[in-house]
Design a protein around this motif. Structure first.
Motif, short mmCIF file in Angstrom:
data_model
loop_
_atom_site.label_atom_id
_atom_site.label_comp_id
_atom_site.label_asym_id
_atom_site.label_seq_id
_atom_site.Cartn_x
_atom_site.Cartn_y
_atom_site.Cartn_z
N ILE A 89 1.79 15.67 1.45
CA ILE A 89 0.45 15.75 2.06
C ILE A 89 0.34 17.06 2.84
CG2 ILE A 89 -1.18 14.60 3.63
CD1 ILE A 89 0.71 12.05 3.08
N ASN A 147 1.04 3.76 -3.21
CA ASN A 147 0.72 5.18 -2.98
C ASN A 147 1.88 6.07 -3.43
OD1 ASN A 147 -1.85 4.95 -2.02
ND2 ASN A 147 -1.26 4.98 0.14
N ALA A 148 3.10 5.67 -3.04
CA ALA A 148 4.27 6.47 -3.42
C ALA A 148 4.35 6.58 -4.95
CB ALA A 148 5.54 5.83 -2.87
N SER A 196 7.03 12.42 0.58
CA SER A 196 6.62 11.80 1.84
C SER A 196 7.49 10.60 2.17
CB SER A 196 5.18 11.29 1.74
OG SER A 196 4.34 12.23 1.15
N TYR A 254 -6.40 3.14 5.41
CA TYR A 254 -7.30 2.74 6.49
C TYR A 254 -7.09 1.25 6.79
CZ TYR A 254 -11.68 1.34 8.73
OH TYR A 254 -12.59 0.79 9.58
N ASP A 308 9.21 8.91 -1.15
CA ASP A 308 8.99 9.43 -2.51
C ASP A 308 9.25 10.93 -2.55
OD1 ASP A 308 6.48 11.08 -2.24
OD2 ASP A 308 5.64 9.18 -1.59
N ARG A 337 -9.32 11.32 1.44
CA ARG A 337 -8.30 11.60 0.43
C ARG A 337 -7.92 13.08 0.57
NH1 ARG A 337 -8.82 10.54 -5.21
NH2 ARG A 337 -6.68 9.84 -4.98
N ALA A 338 -6.63 13.37 0.58
CA ALA A 338 -6.21 14.76 0.76
C ALA A 338 -6.59 15.59 -0.48
CB ALA A 338 -4.70 14.81 0.99
N GLY A 346 -9.42 7.12 -6.69
CA GLY A 346 -8.79 6.51 -5.52
C GLY A 346 -9.92 6.31 -4.53
N THR A 369 0.85 -1.20 0.00
CA THR A 369 0.00 0.00 0.00
C THR A 369 0.88 1.25 0.00
OG1 THR A 369 -1.72 -1.16 1.21
CG2 THR A 369 -1.80 1.25 1.28
N LEU A 420 -9.15 4.06 0.92
CA LEU A 420 -9.31 2.91 1.81
C LEU A 420 -7.98 2.21 2.11
CD1 LEU A 420 -12.55 1.23 0.42
CD2 LEU A 420 -12.26 2.30 2.65
N PHE A 467 6.82 7.14 4.50
CA PHE A 467 5.97 6.35 5.39
C PHE A 467 6.87 5.32 6.06
CE2 PHE A 467 1.49 7.35 4.77
CZ PHE A 467 1.56 8.23 3.70
#
Ligand code: ADP
Length: 400
Positions: free
Chosen positions: A333, A300-301, A387, A364, A328, A347-348, A358, A296, A361, A389
């Protein structure tokens, strides 16, 4: 002569006395001013503290209540006079969702006092029991108060999250309804397209074939969303068992790179997954869950990076745990939205513009899985810069 001397002495004494009186008066006046200033500051602090909308409680190093805010009284039903000096963990018991009492030593405030946590803020929630024995869902943060490096007390701030819980329940209901209702027609479309594709019913021309391919792709995307929704529901319902096994980091890195390579290629982003330094390290946890969280992060990256950018997957070792990171240089964000991206469907604002499709989820589900394997997610992000993570995973089988 002696008389004269006496008079001079007396005069001197009187003068000294007068000076002393004036000095004392000045000191007293100064003290008075200082006291007033202190009183003012104290009154101002108390007004600010008692006026804040959240329940606030300050405890000493034994966990005894020193001060509570007005909102604390309104939320719990306890007045300051009744509970001052009593232990917070006894006055306001804490329960989990199922109604089990949380032992005092496991309460965030106790942990803050023994110095296990610095500031504990979490997305998790609990229930507080009011004076009248009713309960309400709460969420909040605890911070230890230190003086000269020693913990002298702690401050807890919490709020009633009944409304958020209700909204969350409605989101779950929507999730269940939408996913179950959509799954059948979407699977039907897939079947029809596949049948046309097999040319059993005759050939199609090139343009028609292109359209069929488009329909197929779009339908696959919709099915993926439905799958994500069903997956979120399944995990939320506690319907996943944890299987513990020993996983080598080298193998894990290979698996997540292979799984995410097609998305990276499609979006023209380079993924660097180099864990050579810890290739022989082994983690004992649920492999499926760990992979799913990391994938995930990586997807996302990829999704929130520009074409041609690089993504770095790395892992470092700490005592008792390993820390994975996915870095990345993408859109980042916005600061005021960073706390919300783990919420269901959130979602931002910049992500919605950058990539309209997107579900909100992925993270989450990732945060629920992380909780299951006893891992912690941390985030560093700067809008426009990128970002990182992090996932801190205990090396040995989690006891939670
Ligand atoms: P989705 O990607 O489907 O929107 P997620 O739950 O995976 O859902 O992510 C939630 C939100 O978090 C995204 O919509 C985006 O705003 C933000 N986000 C997650 N990862 C990143 C990232 N690497 N860079 C920028 N924003 C991100």
């Amino acid at each position: 002569m002696a008389v004269l001397q006496n008079i001079t002495d007396r005069k001197q004494i009187e003068e000294d006395l007068e000076n002393a009186r004036t000095a004392a008066k000045n000191v007293f006046e100064d003290l008075q001013v200082e006291k007033e200033a202190l009183d003012n500051t104290k009154a101002k602090d108390e007004a600010i503290l008692s006026g804040i909308g959240e329940g606030l409680v300050a405890v000493d190093k034994e966990g005894n209540i020193l001060f509570i805010s007005k909102a604390f009284e309104a939320l719990t039903g306890w007045g300051e006079k009744e509970i001052a000096g009593k232990r917070m963990v006894e006055v306001v018991p804490q329960e989990d969702e199922a109604g089990n009492l949380v032992p005092p030593q496991e309460r965030a405030i106790t942990q803050a006092l023994v110095g296990t946590t610095t500031t504990s803020s979490s997305s998790s929630s609990w229930y507080y029991i009011r004076k009248d024995k009713t309960r309400f869902p709460a969420s909040g943060i605890v911070t230890p108060v230190t003086l000269d490096g020693k913990i002298i007390g702690a401050v807890e701030v919490f709020r009633d999250i009944t409304k958020e819980k209700e909204i969350d329940r409605m989101k779950t209901e929507f999730l269940a309804l939408a996913s179950h209702q959509l799954r059948t027609p979407l699977s039907g479309i897939k079947w029809f397209v596949e049948t046309l594709d097999r040319k059993i019913l005759g050939t199609v021309n090139q343009k028609q074939q292109e359209y069929l391919d488009q329909i197929y792709q779009l339908n696959e995307r919709a099915l993926k969303i439905v799958f994500d929704m069903l997956n979120a529901l399944r995990i939320e319902g506690g319907d996943v068992a944890m299987k513990t096994e020993a996983i080598s980091l080298a193998r894990l890195a290979r698996d997540v790179s292979l799984a995410t390579a097609p998305v990276a290629e499609q979006r023209g982003v380079r993924l660097h997954a180099d864990v050579k330094n810890l290739a022989t390290t082994v983690v004992e946890t649920d492999a499926e869950m760990l992979r799913s969280i990391l994938e995930t992060f990586i997807v996302n990256a990829i999704n929130y990076s520009e074409r041609g950018q690089d993504i770095f997957f790395d892992v470092t070792e700490e005592t008792g745990s390993v820390v994975f990171s996915v870095k990345d240089s993408g859109i980042g964000i916005p600061n005021d939205e960073q706390g919300r991206i783990f919420e269901k469907f959130y979602r931002a604002s910049n992500a919605k513009k950058f990539k309209p499709d997107g579900t909100g989820l992925g993270l989450y589900v990732a945060s629920m899985l992380a909780e299951k394997i006893g891992a912690k997610i941390l985030l560093e992000s700067e809008p426009g810069k990128g970002s990182i993570f992090y996932l801190r995973v205990p090396k040995l089988k989690s006891t939670t």
